[in-house]
Write an enzyme that holds these catalytic residues in place. Structure first.
Site, PDB file in Angstrom:
ATOM      1  N   SER A  59       0.835  -1.203   0.000  1.00 36.43           N
ATOM      2  CA  SER A  59       0.000   0.000   0.000  1.00 36.43           C
ATOM      3  C   SER A  59       0.867   1.249   0.000  1.00 36.43           C
ATOM      4  O   SER A  59       2.043   1.214   0.373  1.00 36.43           O
ATOM      5  CB  SER A  59      -0.910   0.015   1.227  1.00 36.43           C
ATOM      6  OG  SER A  59      -1.756  -1.103   1.215  1.00 36.43           O
ATOM      7  N   SER A  88       3.658  -7.568   1.677  1.00 33.96           N
ATOM      8  CA  SER A  88       5.108  -7.335   1.749  1.00 33.96           C
ATOM      9  C   SER A  88       5.687  -7.548   3.143  1.00 33.96           C
ATOM     10  O   SER A  88       6.899  -7.692   3.301  1.00 33.96           O
ATOM     11  CB  SER A  88       5.409  -5.887   1.336  1.00 33.96           C
ATOM     12  OG  SER A  88       4.867  -4.992   2.308  1.00 33.96           O
TER      13      SER A  88
HETATM   14  N1  SAH Z   1      -0.551  -4.328   3.856  1.00 29.79           N
HETATM   15  C1  SAH Z   1       0.000  -5.065   2.732  1.00 29.79           C
HETATM   16  C2  SAH Z   1      -1.086  -5.135   1.657  1.00 29.79           C
HETATM   17  C3  SAH Z   1      -0.857  -6.165   0.647  1.00 29.79           C
HETATM   18  S1  SAH Z   1      -2.119  -6.201  -0.641  1.00 29.79           S
HETATM   19  C4  SAH Z   1       1.223  -4.304   2.229  1.00 29.79           C
HETATM   20  O1  SAH Z   1       1.193  -3.082   2.280  1.00 29.79           O
HETATM   21  O2  SAH Z   1       2.191  -4.928   1.783  1.00 29.79           O
HETATM   22  C5  SAH Z   1      -3.314  -7.246   0.094  1.00 29.79           C
HETATM   23  C6  SAH Z   1      -2.852  -8.644   0.398  1.00 29.79           C
HETATM   24  O3  SAH Z   1      -3.968  -9.399   0.834  1.00 29.79           O
HETATM   25  C7  SAH Z   1      -2.246  -9.390  -0.787  1.00 29.79           C
HETATM   26  O4  SAH Z   1      -0.949  -9.797  -0.455  1.00 29.79           O
HETATM   27  C8  SAH Z   1      -3.179 -10.590  -0.979  1.00 29.79           C
HETATM   28  O5  SAH Z   1      -2.506 -11.761  -1.393  1.00 29.79           O
HETATM   29  C9  SAH Z   1      -3.761 -10.737   0.424  1.00 29.79           C
HETATM   30  N2  SAH Z   1      -5.030 -11.460   0.495  1.00 29.79           N
HETATM   31  C10 SAH Z   1      -6.105 -11.355  -0.338  1.00 29.79           C
HETATM   32  N3  SAH Z   1      -7.081 -12.205   0.048  1.00 29.79           N
HETATM   33  C11 SAH Z   1      -6.628 -12.853   1.156  1.00 29.79           C
HETATM   34  C12 SAH Z   1      -7.203 -13.849   2.013  1.00 29.79           C
HETATM   35  N4  SAH Z   1      -8.407 -14.375   1.816  1.00 29.79           N
HETATM   36  N5  SAH Z   1      -6.451 -14.272   3.061  1.00 29.79           N
HETATM   37  C13 SAH Z   1      -5.205 -13.766   3.291  1.00 29.79           C
HETATM   38  N6  SAH Z   1      -4.614 -12.845   2.504  1.00 29.79           N
HETATM   39  C14 SAH Z   1      -5.320 -12.381   1.444  1.00 29.79           C
END
Ligand code: SAH
Length: 218
Positions: A59, A88
């Site tokens: 994000s 990440s």
């Molecule tokens: N806060 C993180 C956001 C990553 S994007 C950052 O800033 O790095 C959102 C993430 O949610 C992705 O990595 C995706 O793989 C994960 N995600 C989506 N659906 C999910 C689920 N059902 N269970 C666990 N993770 C999930």
């Protein structure tokens, strides 16, 4: 699109977030201690989301700052924190810093390769997965049996069923930050709070655009 807070270093980025009143001093201190360069593959100090693979993004810094600042009253030393969709791993590192060694930080991520990526990024920052924080590979829409948390961050847009399931893990006095996807496809951040008597309230904050909290197959 990069927001106004971009900087040429981690420090400058965080100073810009403070100047824009997006990060409290305590949150800014923790963000200064965690270098985004270990978590964002390109232009780590640009105030914009970036692809990290598997259709996931880290994000934008202003969203991290807003989420942390909103949760901050529940992120004191010793707090128990959950990050659903930890991607990440960036927020896990900042959260570990905020709650300190007596706190606990758990991240859930459903793409195994991203669990590995988060673990590697955290190690580069000097945070040990399995010791300082736990990275659990699984579906974050399911409650973790027997676990409760003082603060919950959801990093992907959830439907109402997932919001309800995740909120069952919220301790009395706890706070949850969650982007919610409405039936018309619009997304808004909600802050949920559980009072001392156990009742749940929610308040709509700003409109956002997040990756969906969904099935791995999708
Ligand atoms: N806060 C993180 C956001 C990553 S994007 C950052 O800033 O790095 C959102 C993430 O949610 C992705 O990595 C995706 O793989 C994960 N995600 C989506 N659906 C999910 C689920 N059902 N269970 C666990 N993770 C999930």
């Amino acid at each position: 699109m990069a927001w106004q807070c971009s900087g040429s270093s981690n420090d400058e980025l965080v100073s810009n977030l403070v100047a824009a009143e997006l990060a409290s001093d305590r949150v800014a201190g923790a963000m200064r201690a965690v270098d985004r360069a270990y978590f964002a593959p390109r232009q780590p100090y640009a105030d914009a989301p970036q692809l990290i693979g598997y259709e996931a993004t880290i994000s934008a810094p202003h969203m991290h700052a807003l989420a942390l600042s909103q949760l901050e009253p529940s992120l004191g030393a010793g707090a128990r924190v959950l990050d659903v969709g930890c991607g990440s791993g960036y927020l896990l590192a900042v959260l570990a810093r905020l709650v300190g060694p007596t706190g606990s930080v758990v991240g859930v991520e459903h793409i195994p390769e991203l669990c590995t990526l988060a673990t590697r990024n955290l190690a580069r920052q000097g945070v040990a997965a399995g010791t300082d924080v736990d990275v659990i590979c699984g579906d974050g829409r399911q409650p973790l049996p027997g676990r409760v948390f003082d603060a919950i961050h959801v990093g992907a847009a959830a439907d109402e069923a997932a919001v309800a399931a995740v909120a069952t893990m919220l301790a009395p006095g706890g706070r949850m930050f969650v982007p919610v996807r409405a039936a018309d496809g619009e997304q808004y951040v909600y802050e949920l709070r559980r009072d001392a008597a156990g009742a749940l309230t929610r308040e709509r904050k700003m409109g956002v655009r997040y990756v969906l909290l969904t099935d791995r197959s999708e």
